[in-house]
Design an enzyme around this catalytic site. Structure first.
Site, PDB file in Angstrom:
ATOM      1  N   LEU A 149    -118.038 -46.493  25.429  1.00 20.35           N
ATOM      2  CA  LEU A 149    -119.453 -46.200  25.252  1.00 20.35           C
ATOM      3  C   LEU A 149    -120.104 -47.423  24.625  1.00 20.35           C
ATOM      4  CD1 LEU A 149    -119.401 -42.591  23.688  1.00 20.35           C
ATOM      5  CD2 LEU A 149    -119.916 -43.190  26.062  1.00 20.35           C
ATOM      6  N   ASP A 150    -121.376 -47.667  24.958  1.00 17.38           N
ATOM      7  CA  ASP A 150    -122.102 -48.754  24.307  1.00 17.38           C
ATOM      8  C   ASP A 150    -122.125 -48.535  22.798  1.00 17.38           C
ATOM      9  OD1 ASP A 150    -122.639 -49.845  26.769  1.00 17.38           O
ATOM     10  OD2 ASP A 150    -124.723 -49.147  26.851  1.00 17.38           O
ATOM     11  N   ARG A 151    -122.223 -49.620  22.073  1.00 22.47           N
ATOM     12  CA  ARG A 151    -122.227 -49.534  20.614  1.00 22.47           C
ATOM     13  C   ARG A 151    -123.335 -48.618  20.090  1.00 22.47           C
ATOM     14  NH1 ARG A 151    -122.458 -54.791  16.536  1.00 22.47           N
ATOM     15  NH2 ARG A 151    -122.334 -53.624  14.562  1.00 22.47           N
ATOM     16  N   THR A 193    -124.685 -46.075  21.574  1.00 22.00           N
ATOM     17  CA  THR A 193    -124.615 -44.733  22.143  1.00 22.00           C
ATOM     18  C   THR A 193    -123.681 -43.867  21.317  1.00 22.00           C
ATOM     19  OG1 THR A 193    -124.967 -45.630  24.361  1.00 22.00           O
ATOM     20  CG2 THR A 193    -124.093 -43.393  24.221  1.00 22.00           C
TER      21      THR A 193
END
Length: 320
Positions: free
Chosen positions: A145-147, A149
């Site tokens: 997951l993106d940081r 998110t």
């Protein structure tokens, strides 16, 4: 099984157990020799310094239970020990485990924390979980997951589970992934399938950015409107493929970038969101559904919307 690289002047011999059976020898070495450059790992493989059952090995060789791997002594410069996550963060992550069994766990990842260390970060979720659960002989990320998110993050506790889950995620049809996202502006449509290929680009500054491009990888996101607010729209975004920044770029492409998105959003709109109390990207991995790799039964997990995001929504005037 030894978890430390061999000391200078001393080789190590590791016997493979079930947790590593089926793993490629190069990937096995990457895991065991933390901090050792990949180029060096391939060098000692090519030179024959790494031996499997007494013989040389190609990087693609898959290991079997009972194999004996000899790793040569390594002479690398002394490195400072990476700082460990603090007690408060460790306790916070421990309480964010949504599900756990013998095969895997699901963590409700907090926003602002990377899934792994690197690029100036001493540690991420995976390093913190290994520190929290030192008794686990194996724990690896299944996806990312993106940081910025938050939400459902899957971690495998067995090599066999990791293989099976990776296979499910690669199929892009056997795993259902649903996110909650806040679009900027009032979106008039009730639902829309965005089918637009995506391509990664690197700017002169070194920043990585994703754009829609005809020669990009296929990407599909299904947006479904959940609630309209004054100046924003809450949607459920289902990922039908899994590309980097997919939801963010597809939302931008329909003229409604995500609230708080500093990379693909609009500065003026983001300033309004900040003044209203939104301090982060509004993107949350809400649900995962797939067949359990061990039982074959349907598995569904949900991560409740983060408190800060729900509190922000509660301040907005609803239009429906």
């Amino acid at each position: 099984m030894s978890e430390q690289p061999p000391a200078a002047g001393k080789a190590s011999l590791i016997e493979i157990d079930e947790s590593c059976s089926g793993q490629r020898i190069d990937n096995f070495l990457f895991t065991k020799l933390k901090g050792v450059p990949k180029s060096h790992v391939y060098r000692i493989l090519r030179s024959g310094e790494v031996r499997v059952n007494g013989g040389r090995s190609q990087p693609s060789r898959k290991l079997d239970t009972g194999d004996k791997v000899r790793i040569p002594p390594l002479r690398l410069p002394e490195r400072e020990e990476a700082p460990l996550p603090g007690n408060l963060l460790r306790a916070r992550l421990e309480h964010r485990i949504l599900f756990e069994d013998d095969s895997f766990m699901v963590v409700n990842k907090p926003a602002g924390m990377a899934v792994h260390g690197g690029s100036g970060l001493a540690y991420g979720v995976i390093e913190a979980m290994r520190n929290i659960r030192p008794e686990l002989r194996f724990i690896e990320l299944v996806h990312r997951l993106d940081r910025d998110t938050s939400g459902c993050l899957l971690l495998a506790k067995k090599r066999s589970a990791l293989r099976d889950l990776h296979e499910l995620f690669r199929s892009e049809h056997d795993v259902e992934k649903f996110y909650l996202a806040l679009l900027s502006g009032v979106w008039a449509r009730k639902q829309q399938l965005v089918d637009a290929p995506l391509k990664k680009n690197t700017l002169k500054s070194g920043e990585r950015i994703v754009r829609i491009a005809s020669d990009g990888k296929p990407a599909q996101t299904h947006f479904r409107r959940m609630r309209k607010y004054s100046g924003a729209t809450l949607v459920e975004a289902q990922l039908l493929t899994g590309r980097t920044h997919q939801i963010r770029v597809h939302a931008q492409s329909i003229g409604h970038p995500l609230a708080g998105d500093e990379r693909y959003g609009e500065d003026k709109l983001n300033a309004v969101f900040r003044n209203q109390g939104l301090k982060r990207l509004f993107l949350h991995a809400a649900k995962l559904s797939f067949k359990h790799p061990a039982t074959g039964k349907a598995f569904n997990i949900e991560a409740p919307l983060e408190t800060d995001l729900q509190q922000y929504l509660d301040t907005l005037a609803t239009l429906e």
